[in-house]
Write a protein that holds these residues in place. Sequence first.
Motif, mmCIF file in Angstrom:
data_model
loop_
_atom_site.group_PDB
_atom_site.id
_atom_site.type_symbol
_atom_site.label_atom_id
_atom_site.label_comp_id
_atom_site.label_asym_id
_atom_site.label_seq_id
_atom_site.Cartn_x
_atom_site.Cartn_y
_atom_site.Cartn_z
ATOM 1 N N GLU A 31 0.824 -1.215 0.000
ATOM 2 C CA GLU A 31 0.000 0.000 0.000
ATOM 3 C C GLU A 31 0.858 1.264 0.000
ATOM 4 N N ALA A 32 1.889 1.295 0.844
ATOM 5 C CA ALA A 32 2.747 2.479 0.923
ATOM 6 C C ALA A 32 3.529 2.686 -0.381
ATOM 7 N N ILE A 33 4.013 1.611 -0.961
ATOM 8 C CA ILE A 33 4.769 1.726 -2.212
ATOM 9 C C ILE A 33 3.830 2.149 -3.345
ATOM 10 N N ALA A 34 2.607 1.630 -3.351
ATOM 11 C CA ALA A 34 1.625 2.031 -4.365
ATOM 12 C C ALA A 34 1.352 3.530 -4.255
ATOM 13 N N ARG A 35 1.224 4.031 -3.037
ATOM 14 C CA ARG A 35 1.023 5.481 -2.840
ATOM 15 C C ARG A 35 2.196 6.257 -3.420
ATOM 16 N N ASP A 36 3.420 5.783 -3.146
ATOM 17 C CA ASP A 36 4.618 6.440 -3.672
ATOM 18 C C ASP A 36 4.610 6.461 -5.200
ATOM 19 N N LEU A 37 4.157 5.386 -5.792
ATOM 20 C CA LEU A 37 4.111 5.276 -7.257
ATOM 21 C C LEU A 37 2.853 5.900 -7.859
ATOM 22 N N LYS A 38 1.915 6.308 -6.986
ATOM 23 C CA LYS A 38 0.650 6.924 -7.428
ATOM 24 C C LYS A 38 -0.191 5.967 -8.274
ATOM 25 N N VAL A 39 -0.271 4.730 -7.789
ATOM 26 C CA VAL A 39 -1.097 3.710 -8.429
ATOM 27 C C VAL A 39 -1.907 3.001 -7.357
ATOM 28 N N SER A 40 -2.862 2.206 -7.787
ATOM 29 C CA SER A 40 -3.647 1.442 -6.821
ATOM 30 C C SER A 40 -2.832 0.255 -6.318
ATOM 31 N N LYS A 41 -3.193 -0.210 -5.145
ATOM 32 C CA LYS A 41 -2.516 -1.373 -4.583
ATOM 33 C C LYS A 41 -2.731 -2.610 -5.461
ATOM 34 N N GLY A 42 -3.829 -2.644 -6.193
ATOM 35 C CA GLY A 42 -4.098 -3.758 -7.105
ATOM 36 C C GLY A 42 -3.014 -3.906 -8.161
ATOM 37 N N SER A 43 -2.399 -2.801 -8.531
ATOM 38 C CA SER A 43 -1.310 -2.834 -9.513
ATOM 39 C C SER A 43 -0.143 -3.669 -9.000
ATOM 40 N N PHE A 44 0.071 -3.642 -7.696
ATOM 41 C CA PHE A 44 1.145 -4.424 -7.077
ATOM 42 C C PHE A 44 0.985 -5.904 -7.427
ATOM 43 N N TYR A 45 -0.250 -6.392 -7.319
ATOM 44 C CA TYR A 45 -0.512 -7.813 -7.513
ATOM 45 C C TYR A 45 -0.442 -8.225 -8.985
ATOM 46 N N TRP A 46 -0.344 -7.281 -9.853
ATOM 47 C CA TRP A 46 -0.110 -7.569 -11.264
ATOM 48 C C TRP A 46 1.303 -8.130 -11.444
ATOM 49 N N HIS A 47 2.227 -7.681 -10.590
ATOM 50 C CA HIS A 47 3.643 -8.037 -10.714
ATOM 51 C C HIS A 47 4.148 -9.019 -9.656
ATOM 52 N N PHE A 48 3.500 -9.028 -8.484
ATOM 53 C CA PHE A 48 4.010 -9.834 -7.368
ATOM 54 C C PHE A 48 2.864 -10.583 -6.695
ATOM 55 N N LYS A 49 3.178 -11.779 -6.234
ATOM 56 C CA LYS A 49 2.183 -12.591 -5.541
ATOM 57 C C LYS A 49 1.816 -11.948 -4.204
ATOM 58 N N ASP A 50 2.846 -11.480 -3.493
ATOM 59 C CA ASP A 50 2.652 -10.861 -2.187
ATOM 60 C C ASP A 50 3.940 -10.134 -1.811
ATOM 61 N N VAL A 51 3.998 -9.546 -0.626
ATOM 62 C CA VAL A 51 5.185 -8.793 -0.211
ATOM 63 C C VAL A 51 6.416 -9.697 -0.085
ATOM 64 N N PRO A 52 6.298 -10.910 0.467
ATOM 65 C CA PRO A 52 7.486 -11.781 0.477
ATOM 66 C C PRO A 52 8.033 -12.060 -0.929
ATOM 67 N N ASP A 53 7.157 -12.173 -1.917
ATOM 68 C CA ASP A 53 7.594 -12.353 -3.305
ATOM 69 C C ASP A 53 8.357 -11.115 -3.769
ATOM 70 N N LEU A 54 7.837 -9.935 -3.457
ATOM 71 C CA LEU A 54 8.539 -8.686 -3.789
ATOM 72 C C LEU A 54 9.922 -8.662 -3.136
ATOM 73 N N LYS A 55 9.999 -9.013 -1.866
ATOM 74 C CA LYS A 55 11.285 -8.993 -1.158
ATOM 75 C C LYS A 55 12.282 -9.957 -1.799
#
Length: 191
Positions: A31-55
């Motif tokens: 959520e915080a990174i999505a805010r920084d990027l000015k996109v919805s949090k749903g956009s995150f899940y387009w690229h990553f399964k979850d936060v551990p996947d991102l890490k």
Amino acid sequence: MTTKSTLTSDDWIKAAFRALTTGGVQAIRAEAIARDLKVSKGSFYWHFKDVPDLKAKMLAHWAREATDAIIAEIEAVEVTAQERLRLLVHAATDERSLPYGGLLTDGAVREWARFDTMAAMTLKSVDERRLGYIADLLGHCGFSSSESRSGASALYGALIGLEALAANGLADLRGDLLRLLEALLGSRTSR
């Protein structure tokens, strides 16, 4: 607002590193990174399964871009080992880390590794790769095996410490590292 199709996973990874450098590992939140990027949090899940996947992808990206890509870039240039060492100092101190949080990026990964097994394993592997590469170059400069390992530790350790000092305006990262490298190389030729 940016759409999920215009952002790449690298955009998210860079933003996650910026969050890491400013707020620590606990700041790596979708959520915080999505805010920084000015996109919805749903956009995150387009690229990553979850936060551990991102890490996990952050750590792989860091190992690849901050180590393997730099070594490949330097090895592609046909120059002496001494000049490769100088190129390595330039690459380690250039502006390629700015999109990730600048000079604080490696230090933030080191702090993360203190509390996370996957980060610690990645950091150890990266440190071994970097130290081995520097030692190999020093070996090509005529240093013995033990001198190469000691010289690599001194130069790499100086980089780690000088990054922290330079982030606070207390060191000239590139200049100080180049002077240390020249002193190290000079110690070999003055015998």
